[in-house]
Design an enzyme around this catalytic site. Structure first.
Site, PDB file in Angstrom:
ATOM      1  N   CYS A 296       6.611  -5.124   1.506  1.00 10.89           N
ATOM      2  CA  CYS A 296       5.566  -5.495   2.620  1.00 10.89           C
ATOM      3  C   CYS A 296       5.006  -3.913   3.892  1.00 10.89           C
ATOM      4  O   CYS A 296       5.220  -3.090   3.644  1.00 10.89           O
ATOM      5  CB  CYS A 296       5.865  -6.252   2.907  1.00 10.89           C
ATOM      6  N   SER A 297       5.523  -5.101   4.955  1.00  6.24           N
ATOM      7  CA  SER A 297       5.041  -3.793   5.789  1.00  6.24           C
ATOM      8  C   SER A 297       5.921  -2.789   6.040  1.00  6.24           C
ATOM      9  O   SER A 297       5.169  -1.914   7.221  1.00  6.24           O
ATOM     10  CB  SER A 297       4.799  -4.690   6.915  1.00  6.24           C
TER      11      SER A 297
END
Length: 559
Positions: A296-297
């Site tokens: 994800c991030s």
């Protein structure tokens, strides 16, 4: 709580964990403006409105006469209780609701509003109609049965749960019993030590459990938006333990939970801190490079790091695994409905004034994007049925939120707005411009077919921004289950493809289907890129980077 009800809550919990989208935010003002637009439309198109009122009247007549064929969607499990289909009163109540909801959506969908206003109207109408679903009332047959089974105790328990949530949870239904878990006691229990710490992160080295290990280590980079122990939940679904069993020298980053004192931390701050961790891993293992995994991030951060290394001409990352990571932000999501220049600037200003974006705020926004799964489900369970919130490790982790520093939040908003990674030199970090086509290491990208947070089409396009060889894998699961996917799941499926066409749907058509978990496929892929075998080290760290605090470290406990 029945096992069936508990299993359903757990399934939905796994599929509806916090993603990056709420960093943009939905303003109450925008929702109210849309609601006003919807109400004004009734006056502006009186004939159109009258036609739909008349049509609703005809539907209502059929409902009352028992002639209506309206039924909930097959995947809408709220109405699984037999009473909704077999009891004439309940069936009419349900069909009246379905007719009303359908007519409202048809009315706004066929209006002369712009396409964007129509889509916004659907979103607001959905919020209203789902709140007023028959299952959310005391007439819910499951709640009535429970009341008589418990001699009224379920009602008292429900009121008690409601009072607790009003006091302790901002009036939102609790998704999990937060007292049931403790990180380091029954979550995040794999053996290891913090071998390096700076202001931004702790680097945890895990103790090998095999006699031999691959020479090239693996560094796992979690999202900044959640705590790292998603990779080390219970022993049976711990990716960290799977890597250790697979002879990988395993290191995981534990990000610090920032406060407003760290408001100036931006993407470059995280990359500088990560560079120090990479150097520590290489020093400890004696390897000239490493393999990296980002989710994800954390995947965005890893991508910026390898782009930065490419610009410097440094080859410290041999192969990169990206889990549910969107780098090409041209995604069509519900949040994008309310995104414009003003919304983005307001979101940035709000977090800068506060110094941080609170994880609990993001979770609240996300919950209202999926109200049935993340609000009304728990409303029924906790208040109408009088059950305690479920005890589930993924939900505990998802509610153990972290903050984002204002500068990093601003960087993510700018990335969403300008989509810089799809252009050469569109993004600058740590004094270098990034061109992903210059990143020539092998890429392994995983996405989930049921992932509405980071849609798999976007993950597919994102993986092909790099200049290296891409292995794209599509799991048959949602956002978090695409990560927590241990072998042995009878429902586990994934797809791989030898061809890599530009169109994700074309890739899907020619992809090969496999049973079980993608972890097995990844293990083979990673093993080919992990170097020779050597004797496993008996001590963690080295002279420069001494083993300190036992895993899971200290930063993970900061609330």
């Amino acid at each position: 709580m029945s096992n069936k009800n508990n299993d359903e809550l757990q399934r939905q919990a796994s599929e509806n964990t916090l993603g990056l989208n709420p960093v943009i935010g939905i303003r109450r003002k925008d929702l109210l403006t849309t609601a006003r637009t919807v109400l004004r439309q009734a006056i502006r198109q009186p004939l159109h409105s009258a036609k739909h009122v008349a049509h609703f009247g005809l539907e209502l007549k059929d409902v009352l006469l028992g002639k209506s064929s309206l039924a909930p969607a097959s995947d809408d499990k709220r109405f699984n209780d037999p009473a909704w289909s077999q009891n004439p009163m309940y069936r009419r109540y349900l069909q009246t609701y379905l007719a009303w909801r359908k007519e409202l959506h048809d009315w706004i969908g066929n209006s002369n509003l712009s396409e964007q206003d129509i889509n916004r109207g659907h979103f607001v109408i959905n919020l209203m109609t789902e709140a007023m679903a028959p299952t959310n009332t005391a007439a819910n047959p499951a709640a009535v049965k429970r009341f008589f089974e418990t001699g009224g105790k379920s009602l008292l328990d429900g009121l008690s749960n409601l009072a607790k949530d009003v006091v302790n949870n901002g009036g939102m239904p609790s998704q999990v019993n937060m007292d049931a878990f403790e990180v380091g006691k029954n979550l995040g229990t794999s053996e290891g030590s913090v071998v390096y710490r700076n202001d931004v992160l702790e680097l945890i080295q895990y103790r090998p459990i095999t006699e031999q290990v691959y020479q090239r280590p693996l560094l796992v980079v979690p999202p900044q938006i959640n705590k790292f122990y998603v990779f080390d939940l219970s022993p049976e679904k711990s990716l960290a333990r799977y890597c250790l069993r697979s002879n990988q020298q395993t290191f995981i980053i534990s990000w610090r939970n920032p406060t407003k004192a760290q408001r100036e931390w931006g993407l470059s701050t995280y990359i500088d801190a990560l560079k120090e961790a990479v150097d520590a891993v290489l020093s400890i293992t004696g390897s000239k490079d490493l393999n990296m995994l980002g989710a994800c991030s954390g995947g965005i951060t890893c991508t910026a790091l390898v782009g930065h290394y490419a610009a410097l001409g440094q080859n410290k990352v041999n192969a990169l695994t990206l889990l549910v990571s969107v780098l090409d932000t041209t995604i069509d999501t519900q949040v994008a409905l309310f995104v414009d220049e003003q919304t983005l600037e307001t979101a940035k200003r709000h977090s800068y004034q506060a110094g941080v974006l609170e994880g609990s705020e993001m979770a609240k926004v996300f919950a209202w994007m999926r109200p049935n799964d993340l609000i009304w489900n728990y409303w029924v369970n906790n208040y109408l049925l009088g059950n305690e919130p479920p005890v589930f490790d993924i939900l505990f982790w998802n509610n153990d939120t972290t903050r984002l520093p204002a500068a990093f939040h601003g960087d993510l908003i700018e990335m969403f707005k300008n989509n810089p990674l799809i252009r050469s030199n569109g993004l600058e970090v740590c004094g270098t411009s990034i061109d992903l086509k210059n990143v020539t290491c092998d890429i392994y990208s995983v996405a989930g077919t049921a992932d509405h947070i980071t849609p798999w089409h976007s993950c597919y396009r994102s993986a092909h921004l790099f200049g290296g060889k891409v292995e794209f894998v599509l799991s048959n699961s949602g956002h978090i289950q695409s990560i927590l996917n241990p072998p042995g799941n009878p429902k586990g499926r994934y797809m791989t493809g030898t061809e890599q066409p530009a169109d994700p749907l074309a890739w899907q058509e020619s992809a090969i289907k496999h049973t079980d978990s993608w972890w097995l496929h990844w293990h083979a892929w990673l093993g080919e890129r992990a170097g020779e075998m050597k004797k496993a080290p008996t001590r963690l760290g080295n002279r420069t980077y001494a083993a300190g605090e036992a895993a899971p470290g200290t930063y993970v406990h900061e609330r």
